[in-house]
Scaffold this motif. Structure first.
Motif, PDB file in Angstrom:
ATOM      1  N   MET A 125       0.833  -1.214   0.000  1.00 42.85           N
ATOM      2  CA  MET A 125       0.000   0.000   0.000  1.00 42.85           C
ATOM      3  C   MET A 125       0.867   1.262   0.000  1.00 42.85           C
ATOM      4  SD  MET A 125      -3.129  -0.818  -0.128  1.00 42.85           S
ATOM      5  CE  MET A 125      -2.732  -2.211  -1.106  1.00 42.85           C
ATOM      6  N   ALA A 126       2.065   1.168   0.605  1.00 45.21           N
ATOM      7  CA  ALA A 126       2.954   2.332   0.692  1.00 45.21           C
ATOM      8  C   ALA A 126       3.840   2.477  -0.552  1.00 45.21           C
ATOM      9  CB  ALA A 126       3.813   2.225   1.946  1.00 45.21           C
ATOM     10  N   GLY A 127       3.653   1.611  -1.545  1.00 46.98           N
ATOM     11  CA  GLY A 127       4.403   1.737  -2.800  1.00 46.98           C
ATOM     12  C   GLY A 127       5.791   1.105  -2.773  1.00 46.98           C
ATOM     13  N   VAL A 128       6.066   0.298  -1.762  1.00 52.72           N
ATOM     14  CA  VAL A 128       7.378  -0.373  -1.670  1.00 52.72           C
ATOM     15  C   VAL A 128       7.452  -1.462  -2.746  1.00 52.72           C
ATOM     16  CG1 VAL A 128       8.805  -1.795  -0.138  1.00 52.72           C
ATOM     17  CG2 VAL A 128       7.494   0.129   0.796  1.00 52.72           C
ATOM     18  N   ARG A 129       8.658  -1.690  -3.289  1.00 52.01           N
ATOM     19  CA  ARG A 129       8.804  -2.702  -4.350  1.00 52.01           C
ATOM     20  C   ARG A 129       9.469  -3.987  -3.858  1.00 52.01           C
ATOM     21  NH1 ARG A 129       9.981   0.154  -9.281  1.00 52.01           N
ATOM     22  NH2 ARG A 129       8.345   1.721  -9.494  1.00 52.01           N
ATOM     23  N   ARG A 130      10.363  -3.830  -2.827  1.00 50.07           N
ATOM     24  CA  ARG A 130      11.145  -5.002  -2.403  1.00 50.07           C
ATOM     25  C   ARG A 130      11.212  -5.020  -0.881  1.00 50.07           C
ATOM     26  NH1 ARG A 130      16.894  -6.131  -1.527  1.00 50.07           N
ATOM     27  NH2 ARG A 130      17.322  -3.915  -1.810  1.00 50.07           N
ATOM     28  N   LEU A 131      11.098  -6.206  -0.298  1.00 44.53           N
ATOM     29  CA  LEU A 131      11.235  -6.345   1.152  1.00 44.53           C
ATOM     30  C   LEU A 131      12.474  -7.167   1.482  1.00 44.53           C
ATOM     31  CD1 LEU A 131       7.511  -6.881   2.208  1.00 44.53           C
ATOM     32  CD2 LEU A 131       8.942  -4.854   2.482  1.00 44.53           C
ATOM     33  N   THR A 132      13.155  -6.753   2.533  1.00 47.44           N
ATOM     34  CA  THR A 132      14.323  -7.507   2.985  1.00 47.44           C
ATOM     35  C   THR A 132      13.997  -8.097   4.348  1.00 47.44           C
ATOM     36  OG1 THR A 132      15.369  -5.770   4.303  1.00 47.44           O
ATOM     37  CG2 THR A 132      15.809  -5.757   1.933  1.00 47.44           C
ATOM     38  N   THR A 133      14.593  -9.238   4.648  1.00 46.93           N
ATOM     39  CA  THR A 133      14.397  -9.798   5.979  1.00 46.93           C
ATOM     40  C   THR A 133      15.499 -10.790   6.306  1.00 46.93           C
ATOM     41  OG1 THR A 133      12.700 -10.604   7.495  1.00 46.93           O
ATOM     42  CG2 THR A 133      12.918 -11.807   5.421  1.00 46.93           C
ATOM     43  N   GLU A 134      15.500 -11.226   7.583  1.00 42.75           N
ATOM     44  CA  GLU A 134      16.425 -12.271   8.015  1.00 42.75           C
ATOM     45  C   GLU A 134      15.600 -13.531   8.267  1.00 42.75           C
ATOM     46  OE1 GLU A 134      15.361  -9.772  10.060  1.00 42.75           O
ATOM     47  OE2 GLU A 134      14.001 -11.187  11.013  1.00 42.75           O
ATOM     48  N   THR A 135      16.257 -14.686   8.316  1.00 36.78           N
ATOM     49  CA  THR A 135      15.556 -15.871   8.794  1.00 36.78           C
ATOM     50  C   THR A 135      16.542 -16.783   9.501  1.00 36.78           C
ATOM     51  OG1 THR A 135      13.885 -17.511   8.188  1.00 36.78           O
ATOM     52  CG2 THR A 135      15.764 -17.344   6.701  1.00 36.78           C
ATOM     53  N   GLY A 136      16.034 -17.475  10.535  1.00 38.27           N
ATOM     54  CA  GLY A 136      16.872 -18.441  11.250  1.00 38.27           C
ATOM     55  C   GLY A 136      16.584 -19.808  10.672  1.00 38.27           C
ATOM     56  N   ALA A 137      15.565 -20.466  11.207  1.00 39.12           N
ATOM     57  CA  ALA A 137      15.205 -21.812  10.748  1.00 39.12           C
ATOM     58  C   ALA A 137      14.683 -21.810   9.321  1.00 39.12           C
ATOM     59  CB  ALA A 137      14.148 -22.376  11.679  1.00 39.12           C
ATOM     60  N   GLY A 138      14.201 -20.670   8.863  1.00 37.43           N
ATOM     61  CA  GLY A 138      13.668 -20.596   7.510  1.00 37.43           C
ATOM     62  C   GLY A 138      12.152 -20.522   7.486  1.00 37.43           C
ATOM     63  N   ALA A 217      17.861  -2.577   3.417  1.00 40.74           N
ATOM     64  CA  ALA A 217      16.658  -1.746   3.239  1.00 40.74           C
ATOM     65  C   ALA A 217      16.994  -0.256   3.381  1.00 40.74           C
ATOM     66  CB  ALA A 217      15.599  -2.139   4.259  1.00 40.74           C
ATOM     67  N   ALA A 218      17.815   0.066   4.379  1.00 38.46           N
ATOM     68  CA  ALA A 218      18.095   1.481   4.656  1.00 38.46           C
ATOM     69  C   ALA A 218      18.910   2.128   3.536  1.00 38.46           C
ATOM     70  CB  ALA A 218      18.832   1.617   5.986  1.00 38.46           C
ATOM     71  N   THR A 219      19.635   1.322   2.760  1.00 38.59           N
ATOM     72  CA  THR A 219      20.496   1.882   1.715  1.00 38.59           C
ATOM     73  C   THR A 219      19.872   1.771   0.307  1.00 38.59           C
ATOM     74  OG1 THR A 219      21.687  -0.219   1.664  1.00 38.59           O
ATOM     75  CG2 THR A 219      22.688   1.560   2.957  1.00 38.59           C
ATOM     76  N   HIS A 220      18.627   1.299   0.234  1.00 42.47           N
ATOM     77  CA  HIS A 220      17.956   1.220  -1.073  1.00 42.47           C
ATOM     78  C   HIS A 220      16.586   1.882  -0.992  1.00 42.47           C
ATOM     79  CE1 HIS A 220      21.018  -1.961  -1.538  1.00 42.47           C
ATOM     80  NE2 HIS A 220      21.033  -1.522  -2.788  1.00 42.47           N
ATOM     81  N   GLU A 221      16.394   2.859  -1.845  1.00 47.24           N
ATOM     82  CA  GLU A 221      15.186   3.702  -1.839  1.00 47.24           C
ATOM     83  C   GLU A 221      13.883   2.896  -1.920  1.00 47.24           C
ATOM     84  OE1 GLU A 221      13.473   7.214  -1.459  1.00 47.24           O
ATOM     85  OE2 GLU A 221      15.643   6.947  -1.383  1.00 47.24           O
ATOM     86  N   ASP A 222      13.844   1.874  -2.780  1.00 43.62           N
ATOM     87  CA  ASP A 222      12.566   1.196  -3.035  1.00 43.62           C
ATOM     88  C   ASP A 222      12.329   0.004  -2.101  1.00 43.62           C
ATOM     89  OD1 ASP A 222      14.579  -0.399  -3.987  1.00 43.62           O
ATOM     90  OD2 ASP A 222      13.521  -1.018  -5.801  1.00 43.62           O
ATOM     91  N   ALA A 223      13.242  -0.194  -1.127  1.00 39.67           N
ATOM     92  CA  ALA A 223      13.135  -1.385  -0.275  1.00 39.67           C
ATOM     93  C   ALA A 223      12.807  -1.007   1.169  1.00 39.67           C
ATOM     94  CB  ALA A 223      14.438  -2.171  -0.323  1.00 39.67           C
ATOM     95  N   LYS A 224      12.108  -1.891   1.856  1.00 43.01           N
ATOM     96  CA  LYS A 224      11.905  -1.728   3.303  1.00 43.01           C
ATOM     97  C   LYS A 224      12.218  -3.073   3.955  1.00 43.01           C
ATOM     98  CE  LYS A 224       9.618   2.452   3.803  1.00 43.01           C
ATOM     99  NZ  LYS A 224      10.654   3.437   3.493  1.00 43.01           N
ATOM    100  N   TYR A 225      12.289  -3.006   5.288  1.00 45.57           N
ATOM    101  CA  TYR A 225      12.710  -4.157   6.080  1.00 45.57           C
ATOM    102  C   TYR A 225      11.497  -4.773   6.782  1.00 45.57           C
ATOM    103  CZ  TYR A 225      14.613  -6.472  10.215  1.00 45.57           C
ATOM    104  OH  TYR A 225      14.881  -7.369  11.195  1.00 45.57           O
TER     105      TYR A 225
END
Ligand SMILES: Cc1ncc(COP(=O)(O)O)c(C=O)c1O
Length: 447
Positions: A125-138, A217-225
């Motif tokens: 809804m906020a117009g973000v194109r890419r999401l970043t995240t971490e995962t442990g077990a997956g 995320a913080a270093t790419h305009e179109d991405a959020k975390y």
């Protein structure tokens, strides 16, 4: 006849999430800016989260409406069944009633999709194109990949290196649902490169993977975390578990005596048990039990202090039970429980005495998992098996209590862990006091 399985119609999927912040007996200590140590302002979080989620993180409202698009997607697998473990009760010869809320029936196999869908929705809804995240077990990475797939977002996942190699099929799930996956620490971020330079053989940790995903995320305009646990808005989204459970218990005239869930960052525990906080405040006899691994004992052996949520100190400082942000856990199989801290909400309520905590070593956990699998049939995730172990021990008291635990996920991609246990190859690990003291020496001097 007693009901063995309680189902709700889809019309009873909750229409609002429950925000426990409205009912806390004392307010939560505020999150602090990692650079200045001052209380965090909403705009400080704007580089990594969309405003709708930042508002939810700080909202005092008790009920927050679930967007219709998210509720429609919950219908893929919700409401989830509440099941009475009659065969396990019989094997234990207990007078207790044991129920479990089966969150493993989601496409990705755990509770994580409850918040992944909500987070993907608000970002879309906020117009973000890419999401970043971490995962442990997956489990979280695969849920996020699926949620991004549904909302047409790209998904970049930093997977803790030890799990990346231990759980290749969770990685396959992420690929099937269109995610890109990197072992963390990676050479894609400054924080990852610094850690690799200092220790090329590191198995990684959730704290490191979070640093990489936040930096990306913080270093790419179109991405959020996106974060799969710990934060208030994640526990908010997970409240669908507890709200449904309450309704299901009501339908069969049951009142719980003991609520149990495992704790990594605290999201399934919080979502399952905290909708019962008003009942707990009215009736101190209701017990709420958090279960963690002895190898990562943040609630049972950590200190309650302000600490960074990640290793590179990019995430906000929050007050929590912590083993120190430099903590690197042993490679136990419950990858999703290897986090140095805990959700501030869960830590706060534990500190105030409303939540009990206990820790188990992994062989004890797998023995519980086998007893459950051999009676009830379902094969639990190693994380979930911590709750099962505790439920079995409660039932052994044979005191006629009603025990309800959250079955947070299945273990279908954890066969190598089961094989190791069956072969007698699993090592038990208690986190040594000296290592805790060493990591705690690096706590920031604030608060
Ligand atoms: C099946 C399962 N249960 C529990 C957890 C622990 O996370 P949380 O404490 O956020 O519920 C995880 C984390 O990956 C998980 O995969």
């Amino acid at each position: 006849m007693e009901k063995e399985r309680v189902d709700l119609p889809q019309s009873e999927i909750p229409v609002s999430w429950y925000n426990v912040l409205a009912d806390l007996p004392q307010p939560l200590p505020p999150p602090l800016h990692p650079g200045t140590g001052q209380p965090l302002k909403p705009e400080d979080l704007a580089p990594i989260f969309p405003m709708a989620l930042i508002e939810q993180e700080m909202s005092p409202e008790r009920w927050i409406p679930i967007p219709e698009a998210v509720r429609a997607l919950y219908k893929i697998w919700r409401p989830t069944p509440l099941i009475r473990a009659v065969r396990l009760e019989k094997a234990l010869k207990t007078s207790c009633r044991i129920y479990f809320k089966n969150e493993s029936v989601s496409p990705a196999g755990s509770h994580k999709l409850n918040t992944a869908l909500a987070q993907a929705y608000y970002n879309k809804m906020a117009g973000v194109r890419r999401l970043t995240t971490e995962t442990g077990a997956g489990q979280w990475g695969s849920s996020m990949a699926f949620a991004c797939q549904l909302f047409g977002l790209a998904c970049t996942i930093y997977m803790v290196k030890s799990s990346y190699h231990q759980k290749p099929y969770r990685r396959s799930l992420m690929h099937i649902w269109g995610g890109e996956v990197f072992p963390s620490p990676s050479d894609r971020t400054q924080s990852g490169r610094a850690i690799l330079a200092a220790n090329p053989e590191t198995p990684g940790s959730l704290g490191i993977a979070i640093s990489e995903a936040v930096e990306d995320a913080a270093t790419h305009e179109d991405a959020k975390y996106t974060l799969g646990s710990v934060l208030n808005h994640v526990i908010l989204h997970q409240s669908v578990i507890g709200l449904e459970t309450k309704r299901q218990l009501e339908m069969i005239g049951e009142t719980p005596d003991v609520l149990i869930a495992c704790v990594g960052g605290g999201s399934n525990f919080g979502g399952f048990s905290l909708p019962f906080l008003p009942e707990k405040l009215a009736n101190p006899k209701l017990r709420i039990v958090a279960v963690e691994p002895s190898a990562c004992p943040s609630l049972t052996k950590g200190v309650y202090a302000y600490d960074y949520g990640d290793t590179a100190k990019l995430a906000p400082l929050v007050k929590m039970f912590t083993l120190g942000h430099t903590f690197i856990p042993e490679g136990i199989h419950a990858g999703g429980l290897r986090y140095h801290g805990t959700a501030p909400i869960v830590a706060h309520l534990a500190k105030l005495g409303f939540i009990e905590s206990k820790a188990y070593t992994q062989n004890a956990v797998f023995e519980g998992a086998l007893q459950f699998a051999r009676t009830e049939g379902f094969i639990p995730a190693p994380e979930t098996s911590h709750a099962i172990r505790a439920a079995i021990d409660e039932a052994r008291k044979d005191d006629g209590k009603c025990i309800v635990f959250n079955y947070s996920g299945h273990g279908h991609f954890d066969m190598s862990a089961y094989d190791s246990h069956l072969a007698g190859d699993l090592e038990d690990y208690e986190h040594p006091e000296e290592k805790i003291a060493e990591a705690l020496a690096h706590l920031p001097k604030v608060g």
